[in-house]
Design a protein around this motif. Structure first.
Motif, PDB file in Angstrom:
ATOM      1  N   GLY A  62      -2.691  -8.639  24.874  1.00 32.61           N
ATOM      2  CA  GLY A  62      -3.615  -8.876  25.980  1.00 32.61           C
ATOM      3  C   GLY A  62      -4.463 -10.107  25.755  1.00 32.61           C
ATOM      4  N   ALA A  63      -4.942 -10.301  24.527  1.00 29.43           N
ATOM      5  CA  ALA A  63      -5.756 -11.475  24.222  1.00 29.43           C
ATOM      6  C   ALA A  63      -4.944 -12.756  24.354  1.00 29.43           C
ATOM      7  CB  ALA A  63      -6.336 -11.355  22.816  1.00 29.43           C
ATOM      8  N   LEU A  64      -3.677 -12.705  23.951  1.00 28.33           N
ATOM      9  CA  LEU A  64      -2.831 -13.885  24.058  1.00 28.33           C
ATOM     10  C   LEU A  64      -2.590 -14.249  25.522  1.00 28.33           C
ATOM     11  CD1 LEU A  64      -1.081 -16.078  22.813  1.00 28.33           C
ATOM     12  CD2 LEU A  64       0.800 -14.429  22.691  1.00 28.33           C
ATOM     13  N   LEU A  65      -2.340 -13.260  26.356  1.00 29.37           N
ATOM     14  CA  LEU A  65      -2.139 -13.534  27.775  1.00 29.37           C
ATOM     15  C   LEU A  65      -3.384 -14.179  28.388  1.00 29.37           C
ATOM     16  CD1 LEU A  65      -0.239 -10.358  29.082  1.00 29.37           C
ATOM     17  CD2 LEU A  65       0.710 -12.551  28.347  1.00 29.37           C
ATOM     18  N   ALA A  66      -4.554 -13.695  28.000  1.00 29.70           N
ATOM     19  CA  ALA A  66      -5.796 -14.283  28.504  1.00 29.70           C
ATOM     20  C   ALA A  66      -5.942 -15.723  28.019  1.00 29.70           C
ATOM     21  CB  ALA A  66      -6.991 -13.437  28.057  1.00 29.70           C
ATOM     22  N   HIS A  67      -5.537 -15.990  26.792  1.00 27.55           N
ATOM     23  CA  HIS A  67      -5.643 -17.346  26.244  1.00 27.55           C
ATOM     24  C   HIS A  67      -4.685 -18.299  26.954  1.00 27.55           C
ATOM     25  CE1 HIS A  67      -6.513 -20.506  23.412  1.00 27.55           C
ATOM     26  NE2 HIS A  67      -5.253 -20.582  23.037  1.00 27.55           N
ATOM     27  N   LEU A  68      -3.511 -17.819  27.309  1.00 24.85           N
ATOM     28  CA  LEU A  68      -2.548 -18.684  27.996  1.00 24.85           C
ATOM     29  C   LEU A  68      -3.114 -19.213  29.307  1.00 24.85           C
ATOM     30  CD1 LEU A  68       0.841 -16.785  27.476  1.00 24.85           C
ATOM     31  CD2 LEU A  68      -0.041 -18.750  26.204  1.00 24.85           C
ATOM     32  N   ARG A  84      -5.962 -20.317  29.720  1.00 30.82           N
ATOM     33  CA  ARG A  84      -6.867 -21.432  29.408  1.00 30.82           C
ATOM     34  C   ARG A  84      -6.139 -22.640  28.830  1.00 30.82           C
ATOM     35  NH1 ARG A  84      -9.712 -16.710  27.660  1.00 30.82           N
ATOM     36  NH2 ARG A  84      -8.984 -16.991  25.514  1.00 30.82           N
ATOM     37  N   VAL A  85      -4.822 -22.540  28.676  1.00 33.18           N
ATOM     38  CA  VAL A  85      -4.015 -23.632  28.121  1.00 33.18           C
ATOM     39  C   VAL A  85      -2.974 -24.041  29.147  1.00 33.18           C
ATOM     40  CG1 VAL A  85      -2.469 -24.318  26.240  1.00 33.18           C
ATOM     41  CG2 VAL A  85      -4.349 -22.738  25.776  1.00 33.18           C
ATOM     42  N   HIS A  86      -2.859 -25.333  29.414  1.00 35.77           N
ATOM     43  CA  HIS A  86      -1.864 -25.777  30.394  1.00 35.77           C
ATOM     44  C   HIS A  86      -0.462 -25.487  29.861  1.00 35.77           C
ATOM     45  CE1 HIS A  86       0.529 -28.454  32.974  1.00 35.77           C
ATOM     46  NE2 HIS A  86      -0.475 -28.332  33.832  1.00 35.77           N
ATOM     47  N   PRO A  87       0.449 -25.001  30.714  1.00 37.00           N
ATOM     48  CA  PRO A  87       1.807 -24.684  30.249  1.00 37.00           C
ATOM     49  C   PRO A  87       2.516 -25.840  29.550  1.00 37.00           C
ATOM     50  CG  PRO A  87       1.439 -23.736  32.413  1.00 37.00           C
ATOM     51  CD  PRO A  87       0.229 -24.592  32.120  1.00 37.00           C
ATOM     52  N   SER A  88       2.163 -27.082  29.865  1.00 31.72           N
ATOM     53  CA  SER A  88       2.792 -28.220  29.193  1.00 31.72           C
ATOM     54  C   SER A  88       2.442 -28.260  27.713  1.00 31.72           C
ATOM     55  CB  SER A  88       2.366 -29.531  29.858  1.00 31.72           C
ATOM     56  OG  SER A  88       0.978 -29.757  29.699  1.00 31.72           O
ATOM     57  N   ARG A  89       1.426 -27.475  27.301  1.00 27.02           N
ATOM     58  CA  ARG A  89       0.983 -27.470  25.906  1.00 27.02           C
ATOM     59  C   ARG A  89       1.462 -26.250  25.139  1.00 27.02           C
ATOM     60  NH1 ARG A  89      -5.330 -29.107  27.260  1.00 27.02           N
ATOM     61  NH2 ARG A  89      -4.872 -31.121  28.265  1.00 27.02           N
ATOM     62  N   TYR A  90       2.239 -25.392  25.780  1.00 32.97           N
ATOM     63  CA  TYR A  90       2.682 -24.178  25.093  1.00 32.97           C
ATOM     64  C   TYR A  90       3.592 -24.509  23.906  1.00 32.97           C
ATOM     65  CZ  TYR A  90       0.916 -21.253  28.943  1.00 32.97           C
ATOM     66  OH  TYR A  90       0.122 -20.614  29.868  1.00 32.97           O
ATOM     67  N   GLY A  91       4.346 -25.589  24.003  1.00 33.18           N
ATOM     68  CA  GLY A  91       5.158 -25.988  22.861  1.00 33.18           C
ATOM     69  C   GLY A  91       4.292 -26.367  21.679  1.00 33.18           C
ATOM     70  N   ALA A  92       3.256 -27.163  21.924  1.00 35.43           N
ATOM     71  CA  ALA A  92       2.327 -27.552  20.865  1.00 35.43           C
ATOM     72  C   ALA A  92       1.575 -26.340  20.328  1.00 35.43           C
ATOM     73  CB  ALA A  92       1.343 -28.597  21.386  1.00 35.43           C
ATOM     74  N   LEU A  93       1.346 -25.353  21.178  1.00 32.38           N
ATOM     75  CA  LEU A  93       0.680 -24.130  20.749  1.00 32.38           C
ATOM     76  C   LEU A  93       1.464 -23.451  19.624  1.00 32.38           C
ATOM     77  CD1 LEU A  93      -1.789 -22.315  21.739  1.00 32.38           C
ATOM     78  CD2 LEU A  93      -0.074 -20.976  22.959  1.00 32.38           C
ATOM     79  N   CYS A  94       2.773 -23.646  19.618  1.00 34.78           N
ATOM     80  CA  CYS A  94       3.646 -22.988  18.641  1.00 34.78           C
ATOM     81  C   CYS A  94       3.967 -23.875  17.441  1.00 34.78           C
ATOM     82  CB  CYS A  94       4.949 -22.565  19.310  1.00 34.78           C
ATOM     83  SG  CYS A  94       4.746 -21.511  20.761  1.00 34.78           S
ATOM     84  N   ASP A  95       3.385 -25.062  17.370  1.00 39.63           N
ATOM     85  CA  ASP A  95       3.679 -25.971  16.264  1.00 39.63           C
ATOM     86  C   ASP A  95       3.414 -25.299  14.917  1.00 39.63           C
ATOM     87  OD1 ASP A  95       4.473 -28.020  17.884  1.00 39.63           O
ATOM     88  OD2 ASP A  95       2.654 -29.231  17.656  1.00 39.63           O
ATOM     89  N   GLY A  96       4.384 -25.378  14.021  1.00 41.99           N
ATOM     90  CA  GLY A  96       4.217 -24.844  12.682  1.00 41.99           C
ATOM     91  C   GLY A  96       4.361 -23.343  12.557  1.00 41.99           C
ATOM     92  N   VAL A  97       4.574 -22.654  13.651  1.00 39.32           N
ATOM     93  CA  VAL A  97       4.698 -21.190  13.620  1.00 39.32           C
ATOM     94  C   VAL A  97       6.153 -20.808  13.364  1.00 39.32           C
ATOM     95  CG1 VAL A  97       4.492 -19.068  14.975  1.00 39.32           C
ATOM     96  CG2 VAL A  97       2.720 -20.834  15.126  1.00 39.32           C
ATOM     97  N   GLU A  98       6.366 -19.976  12.356  1.00 37.76           N
ATOM     98  CA  GLU A  98       7.718 -19.549  11.987  1.00 37.76           C
ATOM     99  C   GLU A  98       8.092 -18.210  12.600  1.00 37.76           C
ATOM    100  OE1 GLU A  98       9.763 -21.474  10.330  1.00 37.76           O
ATOM    101  OE2 GLU A  98       8.227 -23.021  10.106  1.00 37.76           O
ATOM    102  N   ALA A  99       7.101 -17.404  12.961  1.00 39.54           N
ATOM    103  CA  ALA A  99       7.357 -16.102  13.576  1.00 39.54           C
ATOM    104  C   ALA A  99       6.085 -15.649  14.293  1.00 39.54           C
ATOM    105  CB  ALA A  99       7.768 -15.064  12.532  1.00 39.54           C
ATOM    106  N   ARG A 118       3.224 -17.337  33.280  1.00 38.78           N
ATOM    107  CA  ARG A 118       2.829 -18.028  32.052  1.00 38.78           C
ATOM    108  C   ARG A 118       3.564 -17.443  30.848  1.00 38.78           C
ATOM    109  NH1 ARG A 118      -2.334 -18.347  34.807  1.00 38.78           N
ATOM    110  NH2 ARG A 118      -2.949 -16.286  34.044  1.00 38.78           N
ATOM    111  N   LEU A 119       3.755 -16.125  30.847  1.00 37.76           N
ATOM    112  CA  LEU A 119       4.506 -15.493  29.760  1.00 37.76           C
ATOM    113  C   LEU A 119       5.945 -15.997  29.744  1.00 37.76           C
ATOM    114  CD1 LEU A 119       4.755 -13.439  27.482  1.00 37.76           C
ATOM    115  CD2 LEU A 119       5.179 -11.661  29.212  1.00 37.76           C
ATOM    116  N   VAL A 120       6.538 -16.227  30.903  1.00 40.64           N
ATOM    117  CA  VAL A 120       7.894 -16.756  30.985  1.00 40.64           C
ATOM    118  C   VAL A 120       7.971 -18.124  30.289  1.00 40.64           C
ATOM    119  CG1 VAL A 120       9.627 -17.704  32.557  1.00 40.64           C
ATOM    120  CG2 VAL A 120       8.560 -15.515  33.073  1.00 40.64           C
TER     121      VAL A 120
END
Length: 356
Positions: free
Chosen positions: A260-266, A268-283, A300-302
């Motif tokens: 739920g917290a992640l959905l709320a955070h999304l 506040r972040v433009h979808p064009s930045r979702y890739g950068a949001l995952c930078d360095g994340v392995e899982a 946004r979840l899609v």
């Protein structure tokens, strides 16, 4: 020289999971252009690694057509319009190909294979999703986007969206300008699940929406089952919160968040930045997955699911199975192709997370 600021909160000490909710990535426009390449999951794919379904001869036929299309990109480009010369005649035949079919039949694999096989310099070809292309136009402005892309020999657009008339017309106008500049085009989209088996429904929609561009495309029909789940066991049963947390603590490069917290955070972040949001994340580890009832949140979840899938980031979660995230009403509505794709991809990522 002062080093550039990190686009997100620095990672805690090794072994401690990060939180995607604490990241506020900033993505400059030039990075959006530079990242128009096949994502990591499709970096190594080629035509000869595609495995056609033997029950679907159209898949094998499509490979042959696309191989010929890619090889033809090695011909000398048409001369550009100058002050004292006319535009050279465009080469005979369609200047683009369109892959029409359901989700999970390997269209992105084939589109990325076109990009890899095209015998042109890396800087002369680009690969991006429809959403990434609209984000680029939003960041640069229409005319600057035309300028940035008109020097390409090939532009591949994955998941061309037919359910947003405004964005469809915007991108169609962009593609028209690029095609006039000699850029070859390749695109994919999804036949709506409720229309499978009804011939070229998606192709007809595509040709109508891109209006004057339709004559430039050769449509290729690709039917078949979702390869992500063909012959594989059922999706894994969600884990407990405790198991998710314990696994996150043991996994290097983990991100741990409440769903739920992640959905709320999304939001506040433009979808064009979702890739950068995952930078360095392995899982990614998620606690308490629940059904999503709001359409904007679901969309946004899609986008996040697409970025995680592109980057091969497994997802371990507690709560409801991913097949129950979107309501029956959503799965029967106008955005259903996106939701079915997200379910397919999240389920595949959940299966990949079992090893964690």
């Amino acid at each position: 020289m002062t080093p550039p600021a990190s686009p997100f909160t620095p990672r805690p000490a090794a072994g401690a999971p990060v939180s995607l909710c604490e990241r506020q990535p900033q993505v400059p426009a030039d990075r959006l252009v530079a990242e128009l390449v096949p994502p990591p999951r499709f970096d190594a794919v080629r035509f000869d690694t595609y495995r056609p379904d033997p029950d679907q001869p159209g898949q094998t036929e499509a490979v042959g057509v696309l191989e010929g299309f890619a090889a033809g990109l090695g011909a000398a480009p048409a001369a550009k319009r100058g002050w004292f010369r006319k535009q050279s005649a465009a080469p005979a035949g369609p200047g683009g190909v369109y892959l029409d079919g359901g989700y999970g039949v390997g269209k992105t694999h084939l589109l990325a294979s076109v990009w890899h096989a095209a015998p042109v310099p890396r800087e002369a070809k680009a690969f991006g999703t429809f959403v990434e292309l609209t984000n680029l136009v939003g960041a640069l402005g229409f005319q600057q986007a035309v300028t940035a892309l008109s020097g390409l020999r090939l532009l591949c657009i994955d998941e061309f969206e037919l359910d947003d008339p405004g964005d469809t017309v915007l991108v169609s106008s962009l593609l028209g300008r690029l095609a006039d500049a000699g850029v070859k085009l390749a695109a994919t989209s999804n036949t709506l699940p409720g229309k499978l088996g009804e011939g070229r429904f998606a192709a007809a929609d595509f040709m109508r929406e891109i209006q004057g561009l339709s004559a430039r495309f050769r449509p290729l029909r690709i039917d078949g089952q979702d390869y992500r789940h063909r012959g594989l066991p059922e999706a894994p049963v969600p884990f407990s919160d405790e198991r998710v947390e314990e696994s996150a603590l043991r996994c290097e490069g983990a991100a741990l968040d409440d769903f739920g917290a992640l959905l709320a955070h999304l939001a506040r972040v433009h979808p064009s930045r979702y890739g950068a949001l995952c930078d360095g994340v392995e899982a990614v580890f998620l606690r308490g997955v629940t059904p999503v009832t709001d359409q904007a949140t679901a969309l946004r979840l899609v986008v996040l699911a697409d970025r995680l899938y592109d980057r091969e980031v497994p997802v371990m979660a507690s709560g409801v199975p991913f097949g129950e995230v979107f309501s029956a009403e959503m799965l029967a509505g106008g955005y259903r192709k996106k939701y079915f794709r997200a379910i397919s991809r999240l389920t595949a990522l959940a299966r990949e997370a079992k090893g964690l």
